[in-house]
Motif scaffolding. Structure first.
Motif, short mmCIF file in Angstrom:
data_model
loop_
_atom_site.label_atom_id
_atom_site.label_comp_id
_atom_site.label_asym_id
_atom_site.label_seq_id
_atom_site.Cartn_x
_atom_site.Cartn_y
_atom_site.Cartn_z
N GLY A 231 36.30 46.75 -44.73
CA GLY A 231 35.07 45.60 -45.48
C GLY A 231 33.76 45.46 -44.28
N PRO A 232 32.96 45.60 -44.12
CA PRO A 232 31.47 46.06 -42.97
C PRO A 232 31.92 45.57 -42.37
CG PRO A 232 31.16 43.99 -45.06
CD PRO A 232 32.18 44.53 -44.87
N LYS A 233 31.15 45.77 -41.28
CA LYS A 233 31.94 45.65 -39.45
C LYS A 233 31.69 44.55 -39.47
CE LYS A 233 31.12 49.77 -36.60
NZ LYS A 233 30.52 51.50 -37.99
N PRO A 234 32.49 44.01 -38.37
CA PRO A 234 31.77 42.32 -38.47
C PRO A 234 29.73 42.34 -37.88
CG PRO A 234 33.26 43.10 -36.12
CD PRO A 234 33.18 44.23 -37.59
N ASN A 235 29.53 41.08 -37.63
CA ASN A 235 28.14 41.16 -37.00
C ASN A 235 27.46 42.04 -37.43
OD1 ASN A 235 26.30 39.50 -35.80
ND2 ASN A 235 26.91 40.18 -34.00
N GLN A 237 24.76 42.21 -39.44
CA GLN A 237 23.74 41.86 -39.28
C GLN A 237 22.81 42.31 -38.05
OE1 GLN A 237 26.11 39.62 -39.66
NE2 GLN A 237 26.15 38.80 -42.22
N SER A 238 23.21 42.21 -36.91
CA SER A 238 22.49 42.26 -35.95
C SER A 238 22.37 44.12 -35.35
CB SER A 238 23.51 41.67 -34.58
OG SER A 238 24.42 42.77 -34.59
N SER A 242 21.73 47.19 -43.76
CA SER A 242 22.82 46.11 -44.72
C SER A 242 24.56 46.57 -44.69
CB SER A 242 22.73 46.88 -46.81
OG SER A 242 23.33 47.93 -45.93
N ALA A 243 25.11 45.38 -44.57
CA ALA A 243 26.54 45.50 -44.85
C ALA A 243 26.63 47.53 -44.91
CB ALA A 243 27.09 44.71 -46.04
N TYR A 244 26.36 47.95 -45.77
CA TYR A 244 26.95 49.46 -46.71
C TYR A 244 26.43 50.15 -45.54
CZ TYR A 244 27.94 53.21 -49.29
OH TYR A 244 28.20 54.35 -49.65
N SER A 256 18.60 52.76 -44.25
CA SER A 256 17.06 52.91 -43.26
C SER A 256 16.49 53.79 -43.65
CB SER A 256 17.58 53.06 -41.73
OG SER A 256 18.72 52.68 -41.32
N PHE A 257 16.62 54.59 -44.33
CA PHE A 257 15.33 55.17 -44.87
C PHE A 257 14.78 55.34 -45.58
CE2 PHE A 257 13.89 58.81 -48.57
CZ PHE A 257 12.91 60.01 -46.90
#
Ligand SMILES: [Zn+2]
Ligand SMILES: [Zn+2]
Ligand SMILES: [Zn+2]
Ligand SMILES: [Zn+2]
Length: 344
Positions: A231-235, A237-238, A242-244, A256-257
């Motif tokens: 799964g996505p890297k922990p945390n 959101q900081s 997005s998770a992806y 980001s683009f």
């Protein structure tokens, strides 16, 4: 997206092919970049009705054959059957299969909107017929014996046709826990990979690595396996949009683009609309309706900017307006107190 104006004064939208008021054929002129009424010159020849422009035009072949485009070609300038956006297509869906034409039209509409937005902010688009920048190409394919992955490689953007099926797309969105999943979003994300290849890798690699990390360590396949296993890297959101985006620096850049294009399109839309006065007197139904219509046109354009459904209906017919007025007047009815006999 801004709205445009027909020669009759009626509003036209980015995707308009006809004026709903005067019924004229309208289209996007590549020279003045406006959706305008097209003046027929006979023999499939047309002219932009924008007085400052007047470009001689022909309709894009995908418009003539499939109503899959509302663009035109500057006939005196270019010897091309397709508009600047349609000529980027390498593979289109098999249109003999039922339902594919509708899905393809949705893909083309999203593609046109995103590419127009990219041009508006001044990013180059590589035309395969010119060989100036990395040529940009599109293929829209269906799962066959091999599943089709939506993605980008060396200027070629592949979109799986099932993304144009809104039910399937919503299912996938829920499955992956994404806040949004839209065709517009897919095009913006894949264009992010395209611009990384064309603009970032050759000249901004060090600055990119400082911000997004080293794209060679871990390698893309390593990062991909880790993402789908853990799964996505922990945390996330900081640090990520997005998770992806937390999967690999390339995906971080593409996400980001896409977010950057969301931002520029929303701000450009806001710039194109006048300040709306929503300060309406409580009792003036017509003022409420006028404000709602004006806000609605702008709100719809914001939603269309990021590929969401319209927020409000585009048209209010007279019977519906009178029904809304009926609602508005309900509060003025004096409620009769129950008769004394019935309360006894
Ligand atoms: Zn008109
Ligand atoms: Zn024009
Ligand atoms: Zn076209
Ligand atoms: Zn990607």
């Amino acid at each position: 997206m801004k709205t445009f104006r027909c020669q009759c004064g009626h509003k036209l939208f980015f995707g308009s092919s006809h004026c709903v008021s005067c019924k004229e054929t309208v289209g996007m002129c590549p020279t003045c970049r406006e959706v305008t009424a097209l003046k027929s010159l006979g023999d499939d020849a047309w002219q932009c009705s924008n007085q400052a422009c007047g470009q001689k035009l022909k309709l894009c072949q995908n418009r003539i054959d499939y109503e899959a485009c509302n663009c035109t070609v500057a006939s005196e300038v270019e010897d091309q059957a397709f508009c600047t956006y349609c000529r980027l297509n390498q593979v289109i869906p098999d249109l003999s299969i039922e339902g594919n034409l509708v899905k393809w039209r949705r893909l083309e509409a999203a593609k046109r909107r995103v590419l127009y937005g990219v041009e508006t902010i001044g990013l180059p688009i590589g035309d395969p017929s010119r060989n100036d920048f990395l040529p940009l190409k599109f293929e829209f394919k269906e799962d066959d014996t091999q599943p089709v992955s939506t993605g980008h490689a060396c200027g070629l953007i592949t979109i799986n046709l099932k993304e144009a099926d809104s039910v399937k797309r919503e299912q996938t969105r829920v499955e992956f826990g994404e806040p949004q999943r839209t065709l517009i979003g897919h095009f913006r994300h894949e264009l992010g990979h395209y611009y990384w290849d064309m603009l970032v890798e050759p000249s901004k690699l060090e600055a990119f690595r400082q911000l997004f990390g080293n794209e060679e360590n871990p390698t893309y396949p390593e990062a991909q396996s880790a993402y789908y296993a853990n799964g996505p890297k922990p945390n996330w959101q900081s640090q990520f949009i997005s998770a992806y985006a937390s999967m690999h620096p390339w995906e971080d850049f593409a996400e980001s683009f896409a977010a950057y294009l969301d931002m520029t399109s929303i701000v450009c839309t806001a710039q194109a609309f006048p300040r709306i006065n929503a300060d309406v007197p409580p009792d003036d139904f017509d003022a409420w309706l006028k404000a709602y219509r004006e806000i609605g046109v702008m709100a719809n354009e914001f939603n269309r900017d990021i590929g969401l459904l319209d927020l409000v209906p585009e048209v209010f017919n007279k019977p519906v307006i009178e029904k809304l007025r009926f609602m508005h007047d309900l509060k003025d009815i004096r409620v009769q107190s129950p008769e004394s006999s019935s309360s006894a």
